[in-house]
Structure formats: C-alpha cells, structure tokens
Design an enzyme around this catalytic site. Structure first.
Site, PDB file in Angstrom:
ATOM      1  N   SER A   1       0.807  -1.209   0.000  1.00 23.29           N
ATOM      2  CA  SER A   1       0.000   0.000   0.000  1.00 23.29           C
ATOM      3  C   SER A   1       0.850   1.273   0.000  1.00 23.29           C
ATOM      4  CB  SER A   1      -0.967  -0.048   1.175  1.00 23.29           C
ATOM      5  OG  SER A   1      -2.131   0.648   0.842  1.00 23.29           O
TER       6      SER A   1
ATOM      7  N   HIS B   1      -7.874  -5.613   0.229  1.00 24.43           N
ATOM      8  CA  HIS B   1      -6.609  -4.910   0.454  1.00 24.43           C
ATOM      9  C   HIS B   1      -5.863  -5.487   1.667  1.00 24.43           C
ATOM     10  CE1 HIS B   1      -4.126  -1.373  -0.115  1.00 24.43           C
ATOM     11  NE2 HIS B   1      -4.244  -1.033   1.162  1.00 24.43           N
TER      12      HIS B   1
END
Ligand code: GCU
Length: 425
Positions: free
Chosen positions: A263, A404
């Site tokens: 990320s 995610h």
C-alpha cells in the site's frame, strides 16, 4: 471558544469534501474517461529511444528527474548513519531456524537525533542470506509472536483494538500484524527478513516538524520546499540507509535484497527501487495511486483525492496535477520502468478497487517496453490474468481474490519470484 467553533466547522467542511470526492470515485470500467499515456520510449523532445545506452544515459535520468521534481520530491541533502547500536542477538530464533538481531541506526545532526530500530531474522543454514527488506506499519513487535522483539517507543497512530493508546504501543499489540508476515515460511525458504517501523523515519502525519525532514531545514524553515521530499520519499530514503547498513553486514547478501512494501509502503518500495539501484528486486503489494497504478486512468483513488487526504506524502508540486492528470508528462508505468532491468513484481487484489488493479496491471504491461529494449522479458502476458493466476517474467504480476492487505498468498508468490531470479542462476 471561537477558535473551537472555527475548528469544528473546518473539520465538517473537510469531511464533507472528502465524502463528495469519494462519491465521484470511478469504480466501473465503462465510466473511465479516455486518457493518453506518454510512451516510455519517446524522448520528451519527441525523439525515439532505440538503444539500451540511450535509455540508461538519457531517458532514464530524464524520467527520474521528472518524478523527483513533480511527484515525490528530492532529498535535500546527505545524512549518513552516525552510529549503529546492536541491542541483542540470538542464535535460536524462529523455532531454532534463524538468528535474530535487533539494532538501531542513529542519525545525528546538531541537537537532532533520530533512532531507527531494525529487526533482522536470517536463516541459520545460509552463509550470506538473500533478504526481503520491508517496512511494517505498527512496530517490529507486531510482525511476530517472538516475545524478545523490543516494543517501539515511537509515535504510532492510535488504535485501541491493537493496543495502541496515547500513540504508544503496549504489550497487547505484540504480534497483531503477524498474519501479514509468514516469518517461518520466509526463513524455511532460505530468505532473511529485515523489517522496521516506517514511523521511525517519519511519523505518518501531516507534520513536518518531526522525522528526518527537519535535519535539512535552514533557519526558520518549517517544511520542505515545493520540489523537496514528502513522507514517501523520506521513507524511501530510510530504506536506502538500511541498505547502507546491509552492505556492511557480513551475514547478508547485499546483492540480493528484495525491497517490498504494501500500500503506501508499496509506493515507498517503488520509489526506493527507482532511486537506489542497489535494490536487486522490487515488490509492490497493492500500492495503488502514486504507486503502481496509472494516474491518468482516473479509476479509484485519484491524484486530487490522495493529495487531499495525505497532503504530506508527495512533494507540493504534485498538487498541480489535482484533477489535471492530463498535465503530467509522465505516468506510473514510467516509474516501474525505472526499476528495469531488475526484477519487479506488482500485485493487486480483486476487491481493492481503490488501488485500481487494472491500472496496476497496465502500468506493469507498459513498463515492459523498457525491459524488452534491455533484452529481457518484462511481463510475460499482454492481457490481465484471471484471479489467482500469477505470471512471472522479469516483471511478475498477480491479482488475487480478497481485499486490500498483505497475505501469505502474496508472500508465497514473492518467494517463488525471488527463487526464480535469485536462485535459478
Ligand atoms: C489509503 C490511501 C492509499 C494507501 C492506503 C494504505 O487508502 O488512500 O493510497 O495506499 O491508505 O496505505 O493502506
């Protein structure tokens, strides 16, 4: 009281703005507006790049400079490691499979002192181990159950559910991130793990008075200049300093350091790989906007959104492109191309639309032109693979099912990719 009312109104306005932006977010393929990407092998004066030499001597430096000046910001000066302090070592860590070393890198200038804590596990059976180098989000002690890992004393974003209170971690936060760090698997596969908390280098908040940035301020300066580093570049700088250390550590194979990040830390790993060619492999896990995903393809998070929610991540110049991605003379496939000829892995997750999986794939695909020019395979496919079908050339890519996050599945692919490039030689 007046000040309070003003702050209250201001926060409502900011929140409203953030929601308005989220509502405009494109998450359907058919709604993506048309965009034009710059060709990575066309010079900014219009000429063509047709030799490896032209790439290395001309195009690569030009692209790197544009990313430096317009996106991430330049490092304003040189600050070397002032001191290394080893806190402890062990010869029987990770069920007796690994050695453990915990040390700090100190950076000192005038009355400033920054301490960066590093945790290193190396497989016992390797002479000089290849390693994965990766920042963690909430402290070294969160990555594994090992009770000997020191608790970070640094500022960490509050999260009572993880035992982080008053911006300090507690014993309760030990191993809370361990799902994302299959350490025994990494060690059994013959790799070491070097990890550190990114907030040691620069706390992840909109405040330029802490972290490494103030080391370079001139009198009365309170924040970096508009072409100088934001936090991502500062974090990337930190990875390079760890690399300075690793190059001197006799137990590490510094020619086989894979820098990995998830990320915002995936964005960081990419920028570290672009700016420091000592990293032999770069792995971006769901890095999204400002990472692997194309910016001109305005799906999911956009330049404006990221610059609004995280105004300190990039250099101030990047804000010129808020809602004006068309003005960018570069796009993120050109960032990926800066990693060439080194192996690069880009990973997405199906439910992580915010990071634009397709934009991440396309970026890897268009970066391949440079790998090909250098005589390498690049990405081995032209079409986006289906879920859970990794492809691995000199560029690797997968989109896995799920949301995610950094998972064991992701790590398994990175280990295979490292085996392919570090071991099959
Ligand atoms: C936010 C941000 C992303 C970032 C992510 C993360 O969602 O918008 O750009 O990648 O945080 O770091 O987890």
């Amino acid at each position: 009281m007046k000040g309070f009312a003003f702050l209250f109104l201001l926060s409502i306005l900011i929140l409203q703005n953030a929601f308005a932006q989220r509502e405009n977010v494109i998450s359907e393929e058919s709604k993506v507006p048309e965009y034009q990407l710059p060709d990575v092998l066309t010079r900014f004066n219009g000429g063509k790049v047709s030799t490896a030499k032209d790439w290395v001597k001309k195009q690569r430096p030009d692209i790197l400079k544009l990313f430096t000046d317009e996106v991430y910001g330049k490092v304003p000066g040189i600050q070397k490691i002032s001191e290394v302090k080893v806190w402890e070592t062990s010869d029987n860590a990770v069920n007796d499979l690994a050695t453990r070393k915990q040390f700090s890198l100190f950076f000192k200038k005038g009355n400033r002192n920054l301490e960066v804590n590093v945790l290193m596990y190396l497989p016992k059976n390797a002479q000089k181990a290849p390693v994965f180098l990766a920042y963690n989000f909430t402290g070294n002690h969160t990555v594994y159950t090992d009770p000997n890992i020191r608790l970070t004393e640094s500022w960490v974003a509050n999260d009572p559910s993880l035992g982080i209170i008053n911006n300090q971690v507690t014993e309760q936060s030990r191993a809370t991130a361990s799902n994302g760090w299959p350490i025994e698997k990494i060690i059994r596969s013959g790799y070491g793990l070097v990890t550190l908390y990114y907030g040691d280098v620069d706390p992840d908040k909109n405040d330029f008075s802490d972290g490494i940035e103030p080391f370079f301020y001139t009198k009365n300066q309170i924040k970096p200049r508009s072409n100088e580093w934001g936090s991502i570049a500062a974090w990337a700088w930190g990875l390079s300093r760890v690399m300075d250390y690793l190059e001197k550590d006799p137990d590490v194979d510094a020619k086989k350091v894979a820098v990995l990040g998830h990320s915002r830390l995936g964005k960081t790993a990419l920028w570290a790989g672009a700016t420091d060619q000592r990293f032999a492999m770069v792995i971006s896990n769901e890095s999204g906007c400002g990472g692997a995903a194309l910016s001109k393809r305005t799906y999911g998070e956009t330049v404006e959104i990221i610059n609004t929610s995280f105004p300190y991540w990039f250099c101030d110049n990047f804000k010129k492109y808020n809602n004006r991605e068309d003005l960018l003379s570069i796009d993120q496939h050109m960032l990926l191309a800066l990693i060439a000829p080194r192996p690069l892995y880009v990973a997405s997750a199906e439910d992580d639309k915010w990071a634009d999986p397709r934009g991440e794939f396309l970026s890897a695909k268009y970066a391949s032109a440079v790998y090909k020019l250098l005589g390498l395979e690049g990405l081995p496919v032209k079409e986006m693979p289906v879920v859970n079908q990794p492809v691995m050339g000199t560029i690797g890519y997968h989109i896995r099912t799920g949301k995610h996050g950094l998972t064991t599945y992701d790590w398994e692919q990175y280990i295979r990719f490292a085996d392919k490039h570090f071991k099959e030689k």
